[in-house]
Design an enzyme around this catalytic site. Structure first.
Site, PDB file in Angstrom:
ATOM      1  N   ASP A   9      -8.705 -16.258 -31.201  1.00  0.00           N
ATOM      2  CA  ASP A   9      -9.895 -16.935 -31.703  1.00  0.00           C
ATOM      3  C   ASP A   9     -10.849 -17.342 -30.570  1.00  0.00           C
ATOM      4  O   ASP A   9     -10.438 -17.473 -29.418  1.00  0.00           O
ATOM      5  CB  ASP A   9      -9.499 -18.230 -32.435  1.00  0.00           C
ATOM      6  CG  ASP A   9      -8.825 -17.958 -33.774  1.00  0.00           C
ATOM      7  OD1 ASP A   9      -8.517 -16.793 -34.072  1.00  0.00           O
ATOM      8  OD2 ASP A   9      -8.605 -18.939 -34.515  1.00  0.00           O
ATOM      9  N   ASP A  10     -12.087 -17.581 -30.948  1.00  0.00           N
ATOM     10  CA  ASP A  10     -13.127 -18.243 -30.133  1.00  0.00           C
ATOM     11  C   ASP A  10     -13.849 -17.333 -29.137  1.00  0.00           C
ATOM     12  O   ASP A  10     -14.760 -17.782 -28.456  1.00  0.00           O
ATOM     13  CB  ASP A  10     -12.580 -19.456 -29.349  1.00  0.00           C
ATOM     14  CG  ASP A  10     -12.088 -20.575 -30.250  1.00  0.00           C
ATOM     15  OD1 ASP A  10     -12.100 -20.396 -31.485  1.00  0.00           O
ATOM     16  OD2 ASP A  10     -11.669 -21.621 -29.729  1.00  0.00           O
ATOM     17  N   HIS A  59     -15.467 -16.100 -37.077  1.00  0.00           N
ATOM     18  CA  HIS A  59     -14.965 -17.443 -36.767  1.00  0.00           C
ATOM     19  C   HIS A  59     -16.143 -18.421 -36.681  1.00  0.00           C
ATOM     20  O   HIS A  59     -16.093 -19.380 -35.904  1.00  0.00           O
ATOM     21  CB  HIS A  59     -14.172 -17.385 -35.461  1.00  0.00           C
ATOM     22  CG  HIS A  59     -13.283 -18.588 -35.210  1.00  0.00           C
ATOM     23  ND1 HIS A  59     -12.439 -19.124 -36.147  1.00  0.00           N
ATOM     24  CD2 HIS A  59     -13.105 -19.340 -34.087  1.00  0.00           C
ATOM     25  CE1 HIS A  59     -11.785 -20.152 -35.623  1.00  0.00           C
ATOM     26  NE2 HIS A  59     -12.187 -20.318 -34.378  1.00  0.00           N
ATOM     27  N   HIS A  63     -18.669 -22.847 -34.390  1.00  0.00           N
ATOM     28  CA  HIS A  63     -17.377 -23.538 -34.442  1.00  0.00           C
ATOM     29  C   HIS A  63     -17.434 -24.956 -35.000  1.00  0.00           C
ATOM     30  O   HIS A  63     -16.788 -25.875 -34.479  1.00  0.00           O
ATOM     31  CB  HIS A  63     -16.738 -23.545 -33.040  1.00  0.00           C
ATOM     32  CG  HIS A  63     -15.239 -23.489 -33.060  1.00  0.00           C
ATOM     33  ND1 HIS A  63     -14.445 -24.608 -33.141  1.00  0.00           N
ATOM     34  CD2 HIS A  63     -14.378 -22.458 -33.035  1.00  0.00           C
ATOM     35  CE1 HIS A  63     -13.173 -24.258 -33.137  1.00  0.00           C
ATOM     36  NE2 HIS A  63     -13.096 -22.948 -33.082  1.00  0.00           N
ATOM     37  N   TYR A 100     -10.631 -24.842 -36.374  1.00  0.00           N
ATOM     38  CA  TYR A 100      -9.619 -25.924 -36.455  1.00  0.00           C
ATOM     39  C   TYR A 100      -8.693 -25.763 -37.659  1.00  0.00           C
ATOM     40  O   TYR A 100      -7.921 -26.682 -37.962  1.00  0.00           O
ATOM     41  CB  TYR A 100     -10.281 -27.310 -36.506  1.00  0.00           C
ATOM     42  CG  TYR A 100     -11.435 -27.494 -35.556  1.00  0.00           C
ATOM     43  CD1 TYR A 100     -11.194 -27.650 -34.184  1.00  0.00           C
ATOM     44  CD2 TYR A 100     -12.749 -27.461 -36.004  1.00  0.00           C
ATOM     45  CE1 TYR A 100     -12.252 -27.789 -33.301  1.00  0.00           C
ATOM     46  CE2 TYR A 100     -13.813 -27.593 -35.122  1.00  0.00           C
ATOM     47  CZ  TYR A 100     -13.558 -27.761 -33.770  1.00  0.00           C
ATOM     48  OH  TYR A 100     -14.604 -27.890 -32.904  1.00  0.00           O
ATOM     49  N   HIS A 153      -5.794 -17.882 -28.229  1.00  0.00           N
ATOM     50  CA  HIS A 153      -7.209 -17.920 -27.848  1.00  0.00           C
ATOM     51  C   HIS A 153      -7.434 -17.082 -26.601  1.00  0.00           C
ATOM     52  O   HIS A 153      -6.820 -17.368 -25.564  1.00  0.00           O
ATOM     53  CB  HIS A 153      -7.651 -19.368 -27.592  1.00  0.00           C
ATOM     54  CG  HIS A 153      -7.538 -20.242 -28.808  1.00  0.00           C
ATOM     55  ND1 HIS A 153      -6.350 -20.816 -29.186  1.00  0.00           N
ATOM     56  CD2 HIS A 153      -8.456 -20.605 -29.743  1.00  0.00           C
ATOM     57  CE1 HIS A 153      -6.543 -21.510 -30.305  1.00  0.00           C
ATOM     58  NE2 HIS A 153      -7.806 -21.403 -30.661  1.00  0.00           N
TER      59      HIS A 153
HETATM   60 ZN   LIG Z   1     -11.488 -21.687 -33.013  1.00  0.00          ZN
END
Ligand SMILES: [Zn+2]
Length: 196
Positions: A9-10, A59, A63, A100, A153
């Site tokens: 993710d991210d 995603h 965020h 989250y 991540h």
């Molecule tokens: Zn994230």
């Protein structure tokens, strides 16, 4: 076949290119849940992910915790990211992961309206908190299971650094590293549903 989906993710982040090279070297596939604003920063990496057979999910753009937003804001976060990814790769994501893990029925349904299923995980490494190669490695090995979905991540440098040895060990334990879609073995995720 004992399959496992590694998900990141991210990103894309500064170390994502290194991760892609590790995955390619090991003939492993992964799923990336990208932030729109990082897609805008590193478009070449997004194209490379798609070209090298990885799966790309949404995603959000920036965020946020989605349940705190108005409907139009949620749709905007998702849609802007869909547009950024599809204009680079020619493919519109069919899955999203809420930042989250914060979600509710409204978020899931609004994402469904944008054509996406919600993908969560079976195991989270907390790599962003551990920031330690050994600890991240043992967390993944502990959480790995048949048809598991592991959350990591690619913006955590230690995660990218430990991946060569970790992938070697997962393979030794008989895992095939596949995308989330491959895990479904031909089943399609309907928009507005949640998996796993
Ligand atoms: Zn994230």
């Amino acid at each position: 076949m004992k399959c496992l989906a590694l998900t990141f993710d991210d990103g894309p982040g500064p170390a994502t290119g290194t991760l892609l090279s590790t995955l390619r070297k090991n003939k492993a596939k992964a799923t990336f849940f990208l932030m729109g604003k990082h897609v805008e920063l590193r478009p070449a990496l997004v194209k490379r992910m798609a070209r090298e057979g990885h799966e790309i999910g949404n995603h959000t753009w920036s965020h946020p915790s989605l349940p705190t937003l108005f409907d139009e804001e949620i749709t905007q976060e998702l849609r802007a990211t869909q547009d950024a990814i599809s204009s680079l790769t020619g493919r519109t994501p069919r899955m999203f992961r809420p930042p989250y893990g914060n979600t509710d029925d409204r978020v899931r349904e609004l994402a469904g309206d944008e054509g996406m299923a919600q993908v969560l995980w079976t195991g989270t490494t907390l790599d962003w908190k551990l920031r330690d190669q050994k600890k991240i490695r043992s967390a993944v090995l502990r959480l790995a299971k048949r048809d598991g979905v592991i959350l990591m991540h690619d913006v955590v440098p230690q995660t990218v650094q430990v991946m060569p040895s970790l992938i070697k060990e997962l393979k030794k334990r008989g895992y095939h590293l596949v995308t989330v879609s491959t895990l479904l073995k031909g089943r399609k995720l309907a928009p507005g549903t949640t998996y796993p």
